[in-house]
Design a protein around this motif. Structure first.
Motif, PDB file in Angstrom:
ATOM      1  N   VAL A 349     -27.649  20.925  56.537  1.00 48.48           N
ATOM      2  CA  VAL A 349     -27.637  19.550  56.020  1.00 48.48           C
ATOM      3  C   VAL A 349     -28.289  18.569  56.987  1.00 48.48           C
ATOM      4  CG1 VAL A 349     -25.639  19.901  54.531  1.00 48.48           C
ATOM      5  CG2 VAL A 349     -25.278  19.229  56.913  1.00 48.48           C
ATOM      6  N   MET A 350     -28.396  18.933  58.251  1.00 49.82           N
ATOM      7  CA  MET A 350     -29.049  18.073  59.237  1.00 49.82           C
ATOM      8  C   MET A 350     -29.686  18.946  60.312  1.00 49.82           C
ATOM      9  SD  MET A 350     -26.235  15.009  59.801  1.00 49.82           S
ATOM     10  CE  MET A 350     -27.370  14.038  60.800  1.00 49.82           C
ATOM     11  N   ASN A 351     -30.832  18.486  60.824  1.00 48.55           N
ATOM     12  CA  ASN A 351     -31.519  19.171  61.921  1.00 48.55           C
ATOM     13  C   ASN A 351     -32.286  18.108  62.694  1.00 48.55           C
ATOM     14  OD1 ASN A 351     -32.991  20.806  63.649  1.00 48.55           O
ATOM     15  ND2 ASN A 351     -33.381  22.360  62.088  1.00 48.55           N
ATOM     16  N   PHE A 352     -31.832  17.817  63.926  1.00 42.47           N
ATOM     17  CA  PHE A 352     -32.416  16.700  64.658  1.00 42.47           C
ATOM     18  C   PHE A 352     -32.333  16.952  66.156  1.00 42.47           C
ATOM     19  CE2 PHE A 352     -27.936  15.917  63.982  1.00 42.47           C
ATOM     20  CZ  PHE A 352     -27.484  15.444  65.200  1.00 42.47           C
ATOM     21  N   ASN A 353     -33.038  16.136  66.927  1.00 42.44           N
ATOM     22  CA  ASN A 353     -33.029  16.197  68.385  1.00 42.44           C
ATOM     23  C   ASN A 353     -32.467  14.900  68.942  1.00 42.44           C
ATOM     24  OD1 ASN A 353     -34.249  18.621  68.097  1.00 42.44           O
ATOM     25  ND2 ASN A 353     -36.144  18.100  69.144  1.00 42.44           N
ATOM     26  N   VAL A 354     -31.726  15.015  70.023  1.00 46.84           N
ATOM     27  CA  VAL A 354     -31.241  13.863  70.772  1.00 46.84           C
ATOM     28  C   VAL A 354     -31.956  13.841  72.113  1.00 46.84           C
ATOM     29  CG1 VAL A 354     -29.239  12.808  71.904  1.00 46.84           C
ATOM     30  CG2 VAL A 354     -28.990  13.855  69.642  1.00 46.84           C
ATOM     31  N   TYR A 355     -32.555  12.727  72.450  1.00 44.37           N
ATOM     32  CA  TYR A 355     -33.317  12.610  73.688  1.00 44.37           C
ATOM     33  C   TYR A 355     -32.466  11.960  74.771  1.00 44.37           C
ATOM     34  CZ  TYR A 355     -37.337  13.940  70.940  1.00 44.37           C
ATOM     35  OH  TYR A 355     -38.205  14.631  70.134  1.00 44.37           O
ATOM     36  N   LEU A 356     -32.387  12.616  75.911  1.00 47.49           N
ATOM     37  CA  LEU A 356     -31.559  12.163  77.029  1.00 47.49           C
ATOM     38  C   LEU A 356     -32.427  11.480  78.074  1.00 47.49           C
ATOM     39  CD1 LEU A 356     -29.364  15.367  77.489  1.00 47.49           C
ATOM     40  CD2 LEU A 356     -28.856  13.361  76.087  1.00 47.49           C
ATOM     41  N   PRO A 357     -32.076  10.258  78.468  1.00 47.03           N
ATOM     42  CA  PRO A 357     -32.829   9.588  79.535  1.00 47.03           C
ATOM     43  C   PRO A 357     -32.449  10.151  80.905  1.00 47.03           C
ATOM     44  CG  PRO A 357     -31.004   8.213  78.829  1.00 47.03           C
ATOM     45  CD  PRO A 357     -31.013   9.411  77.911  1.00 47.03           C
ATOM     46  N   LEU A 358     -33.285   9.897  81.873  1.00 53.40           N
ATOM     47  CA  LEU A 358     -33.020  10.274  83.268  1.00 53.40           C
ATOM     48  C   LEU A 358     -32.850  11.777  83.452  1.00 53.40           C
ATOM     49  CD1 LEU A 358     -30.499   7.411  84.163  1.00 53.40           C
ATOM     50  CD2 LEU A 358     -32.992   7.412  84.414  1.00 53.40           C
ATOM     51  N   VAL A 359     -33.506  12.544  82.588  1.00 57.85           N
ATOM     52  CA  VAL A 359     -33.428  14.001  82.642  1.00 57.85           C
ATOM     53  C   VAL A 359     -34.859  14.529  82.651  1.00 57.85           C
ATOM     54  CG1 VAL A 359     -32.704  16.070  81.390  1.00 57.85           C
ATOM     55  CG2 VAL A 359     -31.199  14.084  81.474  1.00 57.85           C
ATOM     56  N   PHE A 363     -35.969  19.262  79.632  1.00 56.72           N
ATOM     57  CA  PHE A 363     -34.555  19.363  79.265  1.00 56.72           C
ATOM     58  C   PHE A 363     -34.069  18.139  78.487  1.00 56.72           C
ATOM     59  CE2 PHE A 363     -34.956  21.586  83.417  1.00 56.72           C
ATOM     60  CZ  PHE A 363     -34.732  22.868  82.976  1.00 56.72           C
ATOM     61  N   SER A 364     -34.937  17.157  78.270  1.00 55.74           N
ATOM     62  CA  SER A 364     -34.487  15.872  77.732  1.00 55.74           C
ATOM     63  C   SER A 364     -34.244  15.899  76.232  1.00 55.74           C
ATOM     64  CB  SER A 364     -35.506  14.782  78.064  1.00 55.74           C
ATOM     65  OG  SER A 364     -36.752  15.069  77.459  1.00 55.74           O
ATOM     66  N   SER A 365     -34.827  16.864  75.535  1.00 58.70           N
ATOM     67  CA  SER A 365     -34.657  16.944  74.089  1.00 58.70           C
ATOM     68  C   SER A 365     -33.610  18.009  73.758  1.00 58.70           C
ATOM     69  CB  SER A 365     -35.993  17.301  73.425  1.00 58.70           C
ATOM     70  OG  SER A 365     -35.836  17.398  72.025  1.00 58.70           O
ATOM     71  N   VAL A 366     -32.484  17.578  73.201  1.00 53.44           N
ATOM     72  CA  VAL A 366     -31.381  18.488  72.865  1.00 53.44           C
ATOM     73  C   VAL A 366     -31.338  18.664  71.347  1.00 53.44           C
ATOM     74  CG1 VAL A 366     -28.910  18.925  73.042  1.00 53.44           C
ATOM     75  CG2 VAL A 366     -30.093  17.656  74.861  1.00 53.44           C
ATOM     76  N   PRO A 367     -31.600  19.881  70.859  1.00 50.18           N
ATOM     77  CA  PRO A 367     -31.611  20.097  69.402  1.00 50.18           C
ATOM     78  C   PRO A 367     -30.200  20.259  68.842  1.00 50.18           C
ATOM     79  CG  PRO A 367     -32.111  22.138  70.525  1.00 50.18           C
ATOM     80  CD  PRO A 367     -31.975  21.096  71.606  1.00 50.18           C
ATOM     81  N   ALA A 406     -24.455  23.360  65.864  1.00 46.48           N
ATOM     82  CA  ALA A 406     -25.028  24.276  66.841  1.00 46.48           C
ATOM     83  C   ALA A 406     -26.074  23.567  67.677  1.00 46.48           C
ATOM     84  CB  ALA A 406     -25.639  25.479  66.146  1.00 46.48           C
ATOM     85  N   SER A 407     -26.166  23.962  68.966  1.00 48.56           N
ATOM     86  CA  SER A 407     -27.170  23.423  69.863  1.00 48.56           C
ATOM     87  C   SER A 407     -27.636  24.543  70.777  1.00 48.56           C
ATOM     88  CB  SER A 407     -26.612  22.245  70.661  1.00 48.56           C
ATOM     89  OG  SER A 407     -27.614  21.653  71.465  1.00 48.56           O
ATOM     90  N   PHE A 408     -28.447  24.209  71.813  1.00 51.45           N
ATOM     91  CA  PHE A 408     -28.872  25.257  72.717  1.00 51.45           C
ATOM     92  C   PHE A 408     -27.838  25.473  73.803  1.00 51.45           C
ATOM     93  CE2 PHE A 408     -29.671  22.134  75.694  1.00 51.45           C
ATOM     94  CZ  PHE A 408     -30.947  21.620  75.811  1.00 51.45           C
ATOM     95  N   TYR A 409     -28.152  26.354  74.756  1.00 53.20           N
ATOM     96  CA  TYR A 409     -27.204  26.841  75.756  1.00 53.20           C
ATOM     97  C   TYR A 409     -25.974  27.443  75.082  1.00 53.20           C
ATOM     98  CZ  TYR A 409     -29.970  24.945  79.534  1.00 53.20           C
ATOM     99  OH  TYR A 409     -30.990  24.709  80.418  1.00 53.20           O
ATOM    100  N   ASP A 410     -26.213  28.099  73.936  1.00 49.29           N
ATOM    101  CA  ASP A 410     -25.190  28.905  73.262  1.00 49.29           C
ATOM    102  C   ASP A 410     -23.990  28.087  72.814  1.00 49.29           C
ATOM    103  OD1 ASP A 410     -26.979  30.762  74.211  1.00 49.29           O
ATOM    104  OD2 ASP A 410     -25.674  31.458  75.829  1.00 49.29           O
ATOM    105  N   ALA A 411     -24.196  26.809  72.490  1.00 50.17           N
ATOM    106  CA  ALA A 411     -23.087  25.930  72.114  1.00 50.17           C
ATOM    107  C   ALA A 411     -22.975  25.862  70.595  1.00 50.17           C
ATOM    108  CB  ALA A 411     -23.297  24.538  72.691  1.00 50.17           C
ATOM    109  N   CYS A 412     -21.743  25.996  70.095  1.00 51.03           N
ATOM    110  CA  CYS A 412     -21.488  25.876  68.660  1.00 51.03           C
ATOM    111  C   CYS A 412     -20.066  25.362  68.458  1.00 51.03           C
ATOM    112  CB  CYS A 412     -21.668  27.213  67.944  1.00 51.03           C
ATOM    113  SG  CYS A 412     -21.348  27.132  66.159  1.00 51.03           S
ATOM    114  N   LEU A 413     -19.941  24.234  67.776  1.00 52.48           N
ATOM    115  CA  LEU A 413     -18.632  23.683  67.424  1.00 52.48           C
ATOM    116  C   LEU A 413     -18.395  23.922  65.943  1.00 52.48           C
ATOM    117  CD1 LEU A 413     -16.083  21.960  68.012  1.00 52.48           C
ATOM    118  CD2 LEU A 413     -17.468  19.950  67.421  1.00 52.48           C
ATOM    119  N   ARG A 414     -17.253  24.553  65.631  1.00 55.25           N
ATOM    120  CA  ARG A 414     -16.872  24.814  64.245  1.00 55.25           C
ATOM    121  C   ARG A 414     -15.677  23.962  63.864  1.00 55.25           C
ATOM    122  NH1 ARG A 414     -15.318  30.570  65.164  1.00 55.25           N
ATOM    123  NH2 ARG A 414     -14.230  30.240  63.196  1.00 55.25           N
TER     124      ARG A 414
END
Length: 435
Positions: A349-359, A363-367, A406-414
């Protein structure tokens, strides 16, 4: 198309020959043109699935007649992680939040020092120092390649833990805990592992471990069946063979492919046989696209131990670790054998990136990917000795709907809202894949 040469760019830590081993392409290999895009994408995903890289690009360059070069460009992850430990001692978040009333006495804190890709050969070392409910220290090292053919690997295992509280029995499919000021349980484990990986998708492993466990006098007196026969100490040698097959688009959050894990274990060898059983375990998950952004998942978990007469410590079946039915998180079903079948249909239902400053830029784009899902589970657990709960030796079923984030670094919240056959409903939180 015939591959003339394979070049690798962007790897500062990871050895080029390790990347080429995982890529599985070599000069002289032939790829049919009609399969080219599909084949290169499959190879790209194989490299992503090593968990060594954030991004991988596989391109064709310098095309002349029937010959061309393959150029692989990788963006490496962070490999050093001093990760704070803050974890619950209970089986899941809901049990801690509701039944244990959010007690901070049931929390583990510490630090996990994790160095991935230590020597550039995809080898990992992890040291953990933990206090709280369980005091624990551990050290693990895994080296997947020790030979020039990149087929053989080895590992080292060591851990020591102790507790002042112990799950000494089960009543009504609920764990009972006993606590004293002294340490009631101490466990030492040390071992070696060997791995063999000839093909890309299949890995064979053999583990040989020694375990010594000691419990307090009060536990042996109150619950003589905990270790069996009123014993206060046990020692055993454990030999386990593991077969892992993975052919999926992602190991962290697969949507297409197959994952399989099979284990054959002999616990208790020679004079070190205070726990004595043969265990066979199987876990299979099949993932496939149904239609646009919609996917189906079918999973199976099964285990059997022989003989069925085992001490309480060796009777953990459903409700422990990841072996549970969604909607029965508050219960345990003790036994030596169980079968769990899970089915899920999910839609992105959603697929987006969050951009982190000062990184740093890479590594600044977190899917993030958000999936809406519906699911049903069914299972059965057999116990010869502890079969008196309302859920023991009985067909069980549950269902519900939820969200996966779901995100990278094997992270998934259910986040899941489930109902079980007892008519109980609830909202449950988990942080691992449901298959």
């Amino acid at each position: 198309m015939v591959i003339r040469q394979v070049a690798v760019k962007g790897n500062k830590k990871t050895r080029t020959n390790v990347i080429l081993r995982e890529l599985g392409l070599a000069p002289g290999d032939t790829i049919r043109l009609r399969h080219l895009s599909v084949e290169l994408e499959a190879r790209r995903k194989q490299l992503i699935n090593t968990s060594l890289f954030l991004n991988v690009h596989v391109n064709v360059m310098n095309w002349e007649a029937d010959y061309a070069d393959i150029v692989v460009t990788v963006s490496e992850r962070w490999y050093t992680f001093p990760i704070p430990i803050f974890e619950l001692a209970d089986r899941n978040f809901n049990q801690w939040w509701v039944e244990q009333k959010r007690s901070l006495n049931r929390v583990n804190v510490g630090v996990s020092l994790y160095q991935s890709n230590l020597t550039g050969r995809n080898d990992d070392v992890r040291a953990e120092f933990q206090i709280g409910y369980t005091q624990r220290v551990s050290l693990n090292y895994d080296l997947p390649y020790i030979d020039k053919s990149f087929r053989h690997g080895m590992g080292l295992i060591f851990s020591y833990s102790r507790n002042r509280e112990i799950n000494d029995s089960t009543a009504g499919n609920k764990q009972h805990f006993f606590r004293k000021d002294e340490f009631l349980r101490q466990v030492y484990t040390a071992g070696l592992s060997y791995s063999y990986r000839k093909a890309i998708h299949t890995r064979h492993q053999v583990f040989l471990t020694y375990t010594a466990e000691k419990i307090g006098d009060s536990i042996a007196i109150l619950h003589p069946g905990y270790l069996g026969g009123g014993r206060k100490e046990i020692r055993y040698l454990n030999l386990m063979y593991r077969l892992r097959y993975s052919k999926a688009d992602s190991w962290t959050y697969p949507l297409k492919g197959v994952l399989l894990l099979a284990e054959l274990e002999k616990m208790g060898i020679g004079p070190l046989n205070d726990i004595d059983h043969v265990r066979l375990r199987l876990r299979v998950a099949r993932y496939w696209p149904l239609f646009h952004k919609t996917y189906g998942v079918l999973g199976l978990r099964a285990q059997t131990k022989l003989p069925a007469d085992q001490p309480y410590l060796d009777q953990r079946a459903m409700g422990y670790q990841e072996d549970y039915l969604r909607g029965l998180e508050y219960f345990v079903v003790d036994g030596t054998s169980f079968l769990i079948v899970r089915s899920t249909m999910k839609r992105e239902v959603m697929n987006f990136n969050v951009y982190l400053p000062l990184v740093p830029a890479k590594f600044s784009s977190v899917p993030f990917r958000v999936m809406l899902k519906v699911y049903t589970d069914a299972g059965y657990s057999y116990s010869k000795q502890y079969g008196y709960g309302m859920l023991n030796n009985r067909f069980l079923y549950t269902g519900g709907l939820g969200l996966d984030i779901a995100s990278f670094y094997d992270a998934c919240l259910r986040v899941e809202y489930s109902i079980n056959q007892l008519g109980q409903k609830g909202l449950f939180l988990h942080t691992k894949l449901d298959m």
